[in-house]
Design a protein around this motif. Sequence first.
Motif, PDB file in Angstrom:
ATOM      1  N   LYS A 135       0.821  -1.207   0.000  1.00  0.00           N
ATOM      2  CA  LYS A 135       0.000   0.000   0.000  1.00  0.00           C
ATOM      3  C   LYS A 135       0.857   1.260   0.000  1.00  0.00           C
ATOM      4  CE  LYS A 135      -3.848  -2.223   2.409  1.00  0.00           C
ATOM      5  NZ  LYS A 135      -4.676  -2.261   3.648  1.00  0.00           N
ATOM      6  N   ILE A 136       1.999   1.192   0.667  1.00  0.00           N
ATOM      7  CA  ILE A 136       2.915   2.332   0.720  1.00  0.00           C
ATOM      8  C   ILE A 136       4.214   1.933   0.030  1.00  0.00           C
ATOM      9  CG2 ILE A 136       4.199   3.901   2.226  1.00  0.00           C
ATOM     10  CD1 ILE A 136       2.105   3.362   4.379  1.00  0.00           C
ATOM     11  N   GLN A 137       4.744   2.807  -0.799  1.00  0.00           N
ATOM     12  CA  GLN A 137       6.028   2.560  -1.435  1.00  0.00           C
ATOM     13  C   GLN A 137       7.110   3.353  -0.714  1.00  0.00           C
ATOM     14  OE1 GLN A 137       6.290   2.229  -5.733  1.00  0.00           O
ATOM     15  NE2 GLN A 137       4.059   2.236  -5.901  1.00  0.00           N
ATOM     16  N   PHE A 138       8.360   2.911  -0.900  1.00  0.00           N
ATOM     17  CA  PHE A 138       9.473   3.506  -0.172  1.00  0.00           C
ATOM     18  C   PHE A 138      10.557   3.972  -1.139  1.00  0.00           C
ATOM     19  CE2 PHE A 138       7.125   0.888   2.712  1.00  0.00           C
ATOM     20  CZ  PHE A 138       6.989   1.724   3.802  1.00  0.00           C
ATOM     21  N   TRP A 139      11.222   5.050  -0.729  1.00  0.00           N
ATOM     22  CA  TRP A 139      12.172   5.769  -1.584  1.00  0.00           C
ATOM     23  C   TRP A 139      13.524   5.048  -1.559  1.00  0.00           C
ATOM     24  CZ3 TRP A 139       9.907   9.892  -4.038  1.00  0.00           C
ATOM     25  CH2 TRP A 139      10.734  10.701  -4.821  1.00  0.00           C
ATOM     26  N   ARG A 140      13.538   3.910  -2.217  1.00  0.00           N
ATOM     27  CA  ARG A 140      14.695   3.022  -2.146  1.00  0.00           C
ATOM     28  C   ARG A 140      14.873   2.286  -3.460  1.00  0.00           C
ATOM     29  NH1 ARG A 140      14.190  -2.952   0.439  1.00  0.00           N
ATOM     30  NH2 ARG A 140      16.360  -3.488   0.777  1.00  0.00           N
ATOM     31  N   ILE A 141      16.121   2.016  -3.814  1.00  0.00           N
ATOM     32  CA  ILE A 141      16.474   1.127  -4.925  1.00  0.00           C
ATOM     33  C   ILE A 141      17.463   0.122  -4.344  1.00  0.00           C
ATOM     34  CG2 ILE A 141      17.345   0.989  -7.288  1.00  0.00           C
ATOM     35  CD1 ILE A 141      17.129   4.090  -7.365  1.00  0.00           C
ATOM     36  N   PHE A 142      17.354  -1.151  -4.718  1.00  0.00           N
ATOM     37  CA  PHE A 142      18.277  -2.107  -4.106  1.00  0.00           C
ATOM     38  C   PHE A 142      18.620  -3.252  -5.053  1.00  0.00           C
ATOM     39  CE2 PHE A 142      14.105  -3.865  -2.992  1.00  0.00           C
ATOM     40  CZ  PHE A 142      14.279  -5.229  -3.178  1.00  0.00           C
ATOM     41  N   LEU A 143      19.767  -3.848  -4.758  1.00  0.00           N
ATOM     42  CA  LEU A 143      20.207  -5.084  -5.390  1.00  0.00           C
ATOM     43  C   LEU A 143      20.478  -6.066  -4.260  1.00  0.00           C
ATOM     44  CD1 LEU A 143      21.221  -6.543  -8.045  1.00  0.00           C
ATOM     45  CD2 LEU A 143      23.509  -5.804  -7.359  1.00  0.00           C
ATOM     46  N   GLU A 203      29.869 -23.506   7.441  1.00  0.00           N
ATOM     47  CA  GLU A 203      29.765 -24.508   6.376  1.00  0.00           C
ATOM     48  C   GLU A 203      28.495 -24.352   5.542  1.00  0.00           C
ATOM     49  OE1 GLU A 203      30.114 -28.267   8.306  1.00  0.00           O
ATOM     50  OE2 GLU A 203      32.246 -28.027   8.754  1.00  0.00           O
ATOM     51  N   ASN A 204      27.368 -24.115   6.203  1.00  0.00           N
ATOM     52  CA  ASN A 204      26.089 -24.156   5.490  1.00  0.00           C
ATOM     53  C   ASN A 204      25.249 -22.899   5.639  1.00  0.00           C
ATOM     54  OD1 ASN A 204      26.492 -26.979   4.756  1.00  0.00           O
ATOM     55  ND2 ASN A 204      26.049 -27.447   6.908  1.00  0.00           N
ATOM     56  N   GLY A 205      25.784 -21.882   6.313  1.00  0.00           N
ATOM     57  CA  GLY A 205      24.989 -20.692   6.586  1.00  0.00           C
ATOM     58  C   GLY A 205      24.717 -19.858   5.344  1.00  0.00           C
ATOM     59  N   MET A 206      23.722 -18.993   5.466  1.00  0.00           N
ATOM     60  CA  MET A 206      23.363 -18.067   4.399  1.00  0.00           C
ATOM     61  C   MET A 206      23.967 -16.701   4.679  1.00  0.00           C
ATOM     62  SD  MET A 206      21.473 -19.393   1.989  1.00  0.00           S
ATOM     63  CE  MET A 206      20.851 -17.876   1.263  1.00  0.00           C
ATOM     64  N   GLN A 207      24.418 -16.046   3.624  1.00  0.00           N
ATOM     65  CA  GLN A 207      24.798 -14.643   3.661  1.00  0.00           C
ATOM     66  C   GLN A 207      24.088 -13.957   2.505  1.00  0.00           C
ATOM     67  OE1 GLN A 207      28.924 -13.747   2.882  1.00  0.00           O
ATOM     68  NE2 GLN A 207      28.759 -11.625   3.566  1.00  0.00           N
ATOM     69  N   VAL A 208      23.282 -12.961   2.819  1.00  0.00           N
ATOM     70  CA  VAL A 208      22.571 -12.196   1.803  1.00  0.00           C
ATOM     71  C   VAL A 208      23.059 -10.760   1.865  1.00  0.00           C
ATOM     72  CG1 VAL A 208      20.328 -11.414   0.956  1.00  0.00           C
ATOM     73  CG2 VAL A 208      20.539 -13.680   1.991  1.00  0.00           C
ATOM     74  N   MET A 209      23.521 -10.248   0.740  1.00  0.00           N
ATOM     75  CA  MET A 209      23.944  -8.850   0.653  1.00  0.00           C
ATOM     76  C   MET A 209      22.771  -8.016   0.147  1.00  0.00           C
ATOM     77  SD  MET A 209      27.064  -8.796   1.695  1.00  0.00           S
ATOM     78  CE  MET A 209      27.209  -7.041   1.351  1.00  0.00           C
ATOM     79  N   ALA A 210      22.347  -7.057   0.960  1.00  0.00           N
ATOM     80  CA  ALA A 210      21.344  -6.079   0.534  1.00  0.00           C
ATOM     81  C   ALA A 210      22.088  -4.785   0.234  1.00  0.00           C
ATOM     82  CB  ALA A 210      20.305  -5.874   1.622  1.00  0.00           C
TER      83      ALA A 210
END
Length: 361
Positions: A135-143, A203-210
Motif C-alpha cells: 500500500k505504501i512505497q518507499f524511496w529506495r532502490i536495491f540489489l 559450512e552451510n549458513g546463508m549470507q545475503v547482501m542487501a
Amino acid sequence: MENEKGENSSTFKMGNSAQERSLPYVPDCYVVPPSCESRDALKSNSEIVPTIDISRLRSGNDERRRVIQELSLACQQFGFFQIVNYGINQRILDDALVVTKAFFELPAKEKKKFMSNDVYAPVRYSTSIKDGFDKIQFWRIFLKHYAHPLQRWIHLWPQNPPEYREKMGKFSEEVRKLSLEIMGAITESLGLGRDYLSTQMDENGMQVMAVNCYPPCPEPATALGLPPHSDYSCITILLQNLAGLEIFDSTAHGGSGRWVLVPEVKGVLKVHIGDHVEVLSNGLYKSVVHKVTLNKDTTRISLASLHSLGKDEKMSVPNQLVNDENPVRYRESSFNDFLDFLVKNDISQGDRFIDTLRIKD
C-alpha cells in the motif's frame, strides 16, 4: 488519485519508480503514516549508541569476559551496537561503497537485467519492498544477492561495473569472517559456548547482501527509505556512507520508547540483532526495530550483510535456556519461512516475522 503532474500516484513500478526518475515531488503512495514519521528522532552520539572494540575479543580471558558482558547488555537494551577495531582494511570498505555507487549510476537498461519481484531469487534488482503490491512505497532502490558460499553465487552478480564482483566479493568474505566471530561472542554470552553455531554457519549458513541506494528525496519528512522493521537474520552487519539509520529504544520514556538516530563515523560498522537471535536467546536479546530516513540533497548508500543458518535450517530455542520458570517462548523457523512470510504479508503496515514466532502465554 492524480497528482499535480497528471500521473496516477498508485501505479509506480520498479524501473519507473519516483525515486529512479528523480521526481521533484513525493507522490501520494510514498507518504508514510504518522506512526512511521521520524521528526522526533533523538540526535544521537557515541555515548547513546553502544560502541564495542571487537579487538578485545582476542585479548586474555578476563578482557574477553568484560567485552562479552558489554555485548550482552547492548543486545538486551538495544538489540544493536557499533563496532570498531574489527580488522577489515578501510580500503575494502571504501571500494565496496564505490562499486555500489557505480552500479546504481549505470543506465537503467543495465540494472534492469536483474529486475525481479521474486523474493526467492538469488539475485534481484528492485525498488521499495514489493513493487505494485504494498500500500505504501518507499524511496529506495536495491540489489540483493546471495554471497555464501561465494563461488556458488558470484557468477550471477553484475559484471558491470567491471570491478563489482572483485570488490564486493572481497567485502562479503571479510564481513562473513567477522560475523562468525561476533556470533561466537553472542552464543558465549548466552552460556552456549563460542562454537555453538559457528561451524554450522561457516559450512552451510546463508549470507545475503542487501545493496541499498536511497536517492535524494524532495520532501524527506513525508517519506521513508524503509519502514520500521526487524531483520529475520541472526545478525546484520551494516556499512553506510551517510547517517539515516534510526533504531527504536524500547526502554526509553518508561517503556513508551523513542527513535534514536545512529551517527555516521567513518570506519565504524553497525551490528543489528535479528529475529533468529531473539529466538536463540528465548527472548533475552531483542531484534532491533529500525527504519531508514532520507536526505534532500545527497544519495545514501548502505551495504547490509545478513547472516543466518542455511536456507532450510530451523533456528530454535536451545534446551540449555529452557526450564520451568523460563519455558520455550518461540516457534522454530528458517530463512525460507521468512521468505514465505514476506510473500504473504505487508511489512509496510507493521507486520513482523518475529510476531508470528512468539508463543502466547
